[in-house]
Design a protein around this motif. Structure first.
Motif, PDB file in Angstrom:
ATOM      1  N   GLY A   1       0.742  -1.370  -0.168  1.00 51.91           N
ATOM      2  CA  GLY A   1       0.124   0.109   0.103  1.00 51.91           C
ATOM      3  C   GLY A   1       0.803   1.054   0.202  1.00 51.91           C
ATOM      4  N   GLY A   2       2.098   1.244  -0.113  1.00 50.90           N
ATOM      5  CA  GLY A   2       3.041   2.300  -0.016  1.00 50.90           C
ATOM      6  C   GLY A   2       2.701   3.249   1.085  1.00 50.90           C
ATOM      7  N   PRO A   3       2.931   4.494   0.786  1.00 53.84           N
ATOM      8  CA  PRO A   3       2.899   5.495   1.957  1.00 53.84           C
ATOM      9  C   PRO A   3       1.452   5.651   2.688  1.00 53.84           C
ATOM     10  N   SER A   4       0.278   5.238   1.905  1.00 52.28           N
ATOM     11  CA  SER A   4      -1.012   4.982   2.627  1.00 52.28           C
ATOM     12  C   SER A   4      -1.130   3.491   3.428  1.00 52.28           C
ATOM     13  N   GLY A   5      -0.216   2.926   3.140  1.00 51.42           N
ATOM     14  CA  GLY A   5      -0.435   1.346   3.577  1.00 51.42           C
ATOM     15  C   GLY A   5       0.249   0.971   4.917  1.00 51.42           C
TER      16      GLY A   5
ATOM     17  N   SER B   1       8.794  11.212   5.775  1.00 52.70           N
ATOM     18  CA  SER B   1       9.242  12.099   5.331  1.00 52.70           C
ATOM     19  C   SER B   1       9.162  12.182   3.867  1.00 52.70           C
ATOM     20  N   PHE B   2       8.679  11.194   3.182  1.00 49.54           N
ATOM     21  CA  PHE B   2       8.494  11.267   1.839  1.00 49.54           C
ATOM     22  C   PHE B   2       7.108  12.245   1.668  1.00 49.54           C
ATOM     23  N   LEU B   3       6.043  11.800   2.796  1.00 51.02           N
ATOM     24  CA  LEU B   3       4.730  12.630   2.760  1.00 51.02           C
ATOM     25  C   LEU B   3       5.132  13.931   3.210  1.00 51.02           C
ATOM     26  N   GLN B   4       6.064  14.146   3.993  1.00 49.96           N
ATOM     27  CA  GLN B   4       6.245  15.556   4.460  1.00 49.96           C
ATOM     28  C   GLN B   4       6.779  16.435   3.408  1.00 49.96           C
ATOM     29  N   SER B   5       7.496  16.020   2.497  1.00 50.62           N
ATOM     30  CA  SER B   5       8.141  16.596   1.231  1.00 50.62           C
ATOM     31  C   SER B   5       6.888  16.638   0.300  1.00 50.62           C
ATOM     32  N   GLU B   6       5.925  15.830   0.170  1.00 52.45           N
ATOM     33  CA  GLU B   6       4.975  15.813  -0.885  1.00 52.45           C
ATOM     34  C   GLU B   6       3.638  16.468  -0.336  1.00 52.45           C
ATOM     35  N   SER B   7       3.519  16.908   0.776  1.00 50.23           N
ATOM     36  CA  SER B   7       2.131  17.464   1.220  1.00 50.23           C
ATOM     37  C   SER B   7       2.127  18.861   0.594  1.00 50.23           C
ATOM     38  N   CYS B   8       0.922  19.170   0.105  1.00 48.80           N
ATOM     39  CA  CYS B   8       0.678  20.139  -0.769  1.00 48.80           C
ATOM     40  C   CYS B   8       0.703  21.412   0.228  1.00 48.80           C
ATOM     41  N   GLY B   9       0.253  21.249   1.391  1.00 51.27           N
ATOM     42  CA  GLY B   9       0.328  22.476   2.465  1.00 51.27           C
ATOM     43  C   GLY B   9      -0.888  23.354   2.248  1.00 51.27           C
TER      44      GLY B   9
ATOM     45  N   ASP C   1      -4.786  12.372  15.225  1.00 54.81           N
ATOM     46  CA  ASP C   1      -5.133  13.682  15.068  1.00 54.81           C
ATOM     47  C   ASP C   1      -5.196  13.860  13.669  1.00 54.81           C
ATOM     48  N   ILE C   2      -4.192  13.564  13.040  1.00 52.78           N
ATOM     49  CA  ILE C   2      -3.799  13.876  11.419  1.00 52.78           C
ATOM     50  C   ILE C   2      -4.705  13.216  10.502  1.00 52.78           C
ATOM     51  N   ALA C   3      -5.017  11.829  11.120  1.00 53.96           N
ATOM     52  CA  ALA C   3      -5.781  11.098  10.266  1.00 53.96           C
ATOM     53  C   ALA C   3      -7.074  11.533  10.185  1.00 53.96           C
ATOM     54  N   GLN C   4      -7.777  12.152  11.397  1.00 48.00           N
ATOM     55  CA  GLN C   4      -9.197  12.666  11.435  1.00 48.00           C
ATOM     56  C   GLN C   4      -9.359  13.849  10.769  1.00 48.00           C
ATOM     57  N   ALA C   5      -8.133  14.929  10.886  1.00 49.52           N
ATOM     58  CA  ALA C   5      -8.469  16.080  10.536  1.00 49.52           C
ATOM     59  C   ALA C   5      -7.992  16.489   9.314  1.00 49.52           C
TER      60      ALA C   5
ATOM     61  N   LEU D   1      -4.144  12.040   1.381  1.00 47.64           N
ATOM     62  CA  LEU D   1      -2.553  11.884   1.569  1.00 47.64           C
ATOM     63  C   LEU D   1      -2.353  11.961   3.337  1.00 47.64           C
ATOM     64  N   GLY D   2      -2.989  13.087   3.578  1.00 50.01           N
ATOM     65  CA  GLY D   2      -2.973  13.247   5.224  1.00 50.01           C
ATOM     66  C   GLY D   2      -3.805  12.064   5.967  1.00 50.01           C
ATOM     67  N   LYS D   3      -4.993  11.775   5.522  1.00 46.20           N
ATOM     68  CA  LYS D   3      -5.667  10.966   6.240  1.00 46.20           C
ATOM     69  C   LYS D   3      -4.938   9.631   6.388  1.00 46.20           C
ATOM     70  N   SER D   4      -4.429   9.208   5.392  1.00 49.14           N
ATOM     71  CA  SER D   4      -3.509   7.842   5.349  1.00 49.14           C
ATOM     72  C   SER D   4      -2.329   7.781   5.909  1.00 49.14           C
ATOM     73  N   ALA D   5      -1.869   9.326   6.080  1.00 50.55           N
ATOM     74  CA  ALA D   5      -0.086   9.430   6.160  1.00 50.55           C
ATOM     75  C   ALA D   5       0.221   8.817   7.690  1.00 50.55           C
ATOM     76  N   PRO D   6      -0.651   8.451   8.608  1.00 49.30           N
ATOM     77  CA  PRO D   6       0.015   7.740   9.884  1.00 49.30           C
ATOM     78  C   PRO D   6      -0.065   6.162   9.674  1.00 49.30           C
ATOM     79  N   ASN D   7      -0.610   5.799   8.594  1.00 49.24           N
ATOM     80  CA  ASN D   7      -0.839   4.187   8.428  1.00 49.24           C
ATOM     81  C   ASN D   7       0.377   3.560   8.597  1.00 49.24           C
ATOM     82  N   PRO D   8       1.553   3.896   7.999  1.00 49.88           N
ATOM     83  CA  PRO D   8       2.606   3.014   7.845  1.00 49.88           C
ATOM     84  C   PRO D   8       3.153   3.074   9.224  1.00 49.88           C
ATOM     85  N   PHE D   9       3.322   4.070   9.991  1.00 56.39           N
ATOM     86  CA  PHE D   9       3.570   4.027  11.400  1.00 56.39           C
ATOM     87  C   PHE D   9       2.842   3.233  12.400  1.00 56.39           C
ATOM     88  N   LEU D  10       1.457   3.493  12.234  1.00 52.11           N
ATOM     89  CA  LEU D  10       0.703   2.901  13.301  1.00 52.11           C
ATOM     90  C   LEU D  10       0.565   1.356  13.044  1.00 52.11           C
ATOM     91  N   SER D  11       0.751   0.913  11.916  1.00 50.80           N
ATOM     92  CA  SER D  11       0.793  -0.457  11.624  1.00 50.80           C
ATOM     93  C   SER D  11       2.465  -1.075  11.985  1.00 50.80           C
TER      94      SER D  11
END
Ligand SMILES: Cc1cc2nc3c(=O)[nH]c(=O)nc-3n(C[C@H](O)[C@H](O)[C@H](O)COP(=O)(O)O)c2cc1C
Ligand code: FES
Lengths: 632, 155
Positions: free
Chosen positions: A425-429, A476-484, A522-526, A531-541
């Motif tokens: 699932g890549g950065p969202s998985g 860090s991939f998602l941080q640099s890809e977040s559109c802001g 918080d990030i997942a919810q808000a 991109l942001g909603k799924s950003a925590p997935n790799p860490f949480l899993s």
């Protein structure tokens, strides 16, 4: 030649099939990225030179029309077993040779192409010493079932004729006989779910777009392939571009669209060139443009080059990017299926999704649904990569277990090391551990386990992969890809990434793990978009399955995998060291001393913890030690 | 190389006053000139009838655009997932040490522009470096300097 009717297409196919049948043999040289890097181009040239020298007339790629020829040479798209390139397959025997060098061309031509022989000593060998006389017997291929990748590695990617000879555009002919409603129903009955990651029902998506009232509708193919560790869509676009066009044209027929776009990732110039050629060929043949096959149906396709922004793989951002705007997503209370490109109903599907469509229309919904699981019918392509013995591009029936994929097809972990985790699932998985290996490849099963199917990256990790480092990598991939655009993603992901970085560096404080988990929620919810909603997935899993490893980084400042450089030094185990001398030149810090055949020693003061010595060591003599402990 | 007439030719291919074409026009300019000069961005904006700010927004949002002149060769370090877990970041450090310039920069002698890219489809050969079109596979930190020298005009 313009094909102005369905009959003309049928005649053309008939002629082409007869010509191909007249050829005695076909040799397919893989011209996928990894094989080319391994010398496939030179090999193909050498075969052609050698054939000419031996008086054998070859028909190369598209020019099957050359009636003099007795053997055909096709430079194909990716054939899958990237690990062992350059790959060569000879038909009709189905002989399969790995790692073929240009200097072997003479024997290939004289024995395999002139004399129909299978070159036994080149065939792949099992660990038990059994030779595989045909490709179908090779375990890497035996457990696979290609649908989306059916043509990739088989057809000549730049030849419309070859695609037609392989049955191309037969599905479009069927679709022209069906009512748009029937096409949608067939795709829905097949149970096709989007291969881009989310797994939304493709038939239902098409139905919504078809029933929205509008004067214009669009079909878009998402070839942005944002997952930083995957290349299946690239392989399909390069290896079988006409299939994508056919799938899109069928979708256009189903929803009543006249214009389509293929959005291609900016780093894929070859895919752009191939698709471009394919589009031009289709227009010339009357398979795109006004009055396709004389059936009173107009559809054309344009290529949109991506700008190198991951977020543009997200549907609304992608559409803005095609409109020439900054690719920021919008909140999804308005669905892009109803109000998409230029505010019109738009069907956006992934490359692989479109590649499945012709097969479904040609062979029927029931045929497709017979493969896979009830909730996830069909097959799924994966890039099986990382620390796996047989790296490559594969396609398996849904329901195949991760264990079967990694061990039966992938041949297990690289160098026989212990399995640690697999990431899908890549950065969202997410990352799954040993205990989840018997999970089936299935949209719902993987999501329930805290990972996701994603677009098809499957990264195998061994005991020398650090889960903290992997989580930090994705963040860090998602941080640099977040559109802001939204704060939770822009600021939250940055903070989150910083927290993980302190763990890697040994400066994290007790309690930081819980802080990171709270922040993740918080990030997942808000966040505004996926991109942001799924950003925590790799860490949480990773925390779910490897919590102790995170705690060791924070509390003991140790990285058991020996990856986090600030926490690690390397030392040589005198018991195992044979003094082979591979490690010293590999060390960028000049930290290794030792005479040939003598035990080598690493200067812990100089060691930067990069691990290059351990990578090259063949005797398992390099050990990772915690940096804060005295060693030797 | 006479840059100015070339720029005008590219810009003139697009109908004036069509803001929609901005992204494509900038992509074309970059393909021809290797990067987007301030002058080029200004010319594109003026031709299509958008503010320079809009054009800069596009030019800075999309990572494919470069705002400074490029080196003679582009060195890409693959930092896709497979290359990462096989040590791509160690390579990046090594490249920085060897060439004196890191990702996002161009070497002082103008030989290399260095970039990080995501998976280039050769994970089997990870970690991978690309020098222009040429792919170097299975690169170890200790061999970076040697491999680069062979591939191009490294120090
Ligand atoms: C941040 C982000 C990036 C995405 N990147 C891709 C991508 O690179 N390729 C893709 O096919 N889908 C990507 N998607 C999913 C698309 O938004 C969309 O759901 C998909 O292309 C629909 O096609 P499908 O139904 O055939 O899967 C991404 C989604 C998000 C939120
Ligand atoms: S991750 Fe580097 S080539 Fe795939």
């Amino acid at each position: 030649m313009k094909l102005t009717s369905v009959d003309m297409l049928a005649q053309r196919r008939e002629t082409l099939v007869q010509r191909t049948a007249a050829l005695a043999r076909e040799v397919r040289v893989c011209a996928g990225t990894a094989c080319v890097a391994a010398g496939a181009g030179k090999l193909s040239d050498a075969i052609q030179r050698e054939a000419a020298a031996q008086g054998l007339v070859l028909a190369v790629d598209g020019d099957a029309a050359d009636v003099e020829a007795t053997v055909r040479l096709v430079n194909t798209g990716c054939q899958g077993l990237c690990q062992a390139g350059p790959l060569v397959r000879v038909l009709p025997q189905d002989a399969f040779y790995c790692g073929v060098r240009p200097k072997q061309a003479a024997r290939l031509v004289s024995e395999a192409l002139q004399n129909n022989a299978v070159i036994a000593d080149w065939c792949a060998v099992s660990p038990q010493g059994q030779r595989y006389a045909t490709r179908a017997e090779v375990p890497f291929y035996r457990h696979q079932q290609p649908i989306a990748l059916e043509g990739c590695g088989a057809v000549a990617p730049e030849s419309l004729d070859d695609y037609i000879a392989h049955g191309g555009f037969a599905a479009l002919v069927r679709a022209l006989e069906m009512s748009p409603e029937d096409i949608v129903q067939t795709v829905e009955d097949a149970g096709l779910r989007g291969r881009g990651g989310g797994g939304f029902s493709t038939g239902r998506k098409w139905r919504i777009a078809a029933s929205a009232s509008a004067s214009e509708r669009y079909v878009i193919c998402n070839g942005d392939e944002g997952d930083p560790g995957a290349f299946m869509d690239c392989a399909i676009m390069e290896g079988d571009p006409f299939r994508i066009i056919e799938g899109m044209t069928i979708a256009a027929r189903a929803i009543g669209a006249q214009q389509g776009f293929i959005y291609v990732r900016h780093e894929y110039p070859k895919a752009v060139a191939r698709l471009d050629k394919a589009i031009v060929a289709c227009r010339e043949a009357g398979l795109l443009g006004a009055g396709i096959l004389g059936a009173g149906f107009d559809f054309d396709v344009e290529i949109a080059r991506g700008g190198g922004a991951f977020v543009c793989g997200e549907s609304t951002a992608l559409m803005r990017s095609i409109e020439g705007l900054v690719g920021e997503p919008r909140a999804n209370y308005v669905r892009s299926v109803q109000e998409g490109l230029y505010g019109q109903p738009t069907v956006l599907n992934n490359v692989e999704t479109f590649a499945c469509v012709p097969a479904i229309i040609a062979r029927g919904a029931a045929w497709f649904a017979a493969t896979g699981t009830p909730g996830s019918p069909g097959t799924k392509a994966f890039c099986l990569v990382g620390k796996v013995a047989h790296t490559g591009l594969i396609e398996v029936p849904m329901g195949t277990t991760l264990r079967q994929v990694i061990f039966d097809i992938g041949g297990g972990v690289l160098d026989g090391r212990p399995f640690k985790a697999v990431q899908t699932g890549g950065p969202s998985g997410g990352c799954l551990g040993e205990a989840q290996l018997d999970l089936p490849v299935d949209f719902d099963a993987l999501t329930a386990a805290g990972s996701m199917m994603g677009s098809g990256g499957m990264i195998v990790m061994d005991d020398r992969t650090c889960m903290v480092d992997v989580a930090h990598y994705y963040l860090s991939f998602l941080q640099s890809e977040s559109c802001g655009r939204c704060v939770p993603c822009r600021e939250g992901v940055a903070q989150f990434c910083h927290l993980l970085d302190t763990m890697r560096r040994g400066t994290a404080k007790p309690g930081d793990l819980d802080r990171a988990i709270r922040l993740a929620q918080d990030i997942a919810q808000a966040s505004l978009c996926g991109l942001g909603k799924s950003a925590p997935n790799p860490f949480l899993s990773a925390v779910t399955h490897f919590r102790a490893e995170f705690e060791a980084h924070i509390n003991d400042r140790t990285c058991s995998a020996g990856v986090c450089r600030d926490l690690t030094v390397f030392a040589i185990d005198a018991q195992n060291c044979t003094g082979c001398g591979l490690c010293a030149p590999a060390c960028p810090a000049d930290a290794i001393a030792g005479a040939p055949k003598q035990v080598h020693v690493i200067d812990a003061q100089k060691c930067t913890g990069c691990g290059a010595c351990r990578t090259v060591c063949r005797d398992d003599a390099v050990r990772a030690l915690p940096r804060n402990l005295p060693c030797n | 190389m006479p840059r100015a007439p070339e720029l005008n030719d590219i810009v003139a291919k697009y109908p004036p006053g069509k803001p929609r074409a901005l992204l494509h026009l900038l992509q074309d300019i970059q393909t021809a000139q290797g990067y987007l000069s301030r002058e080029a961005i200004g010319a594109a904006a003026q031709h299509l009838g958008v503010t320079e700010t809009r054009a800069f927004q596009i030019a800075t949002f999309y990572k494919a655009f470069h705002l400074t002149p490029r080196g003679r060769q582009t060195l890409r370090i693959c930092t896709g997932t497979s290359c990462h877990i096989r040590g791509a970041m160690v390579l990046a450090d090594e490249v920085r040490k060897t060439l004196g310039a890191g990702p996002g920069a161009t070497t002082a002698d103008g030989a290399f522009s260095i970039e990080l890219v995501n998976c280039v489809g050769a994970c089997a050969l990870a970690p991978v470096l690309l020098v222009d079109g040429e792919m170097l596979g299975n690169v170890h930190p200790g061999t970076v300097a040697r491999r680069l020298k062979r591939a191009g005009e490294a120090p």
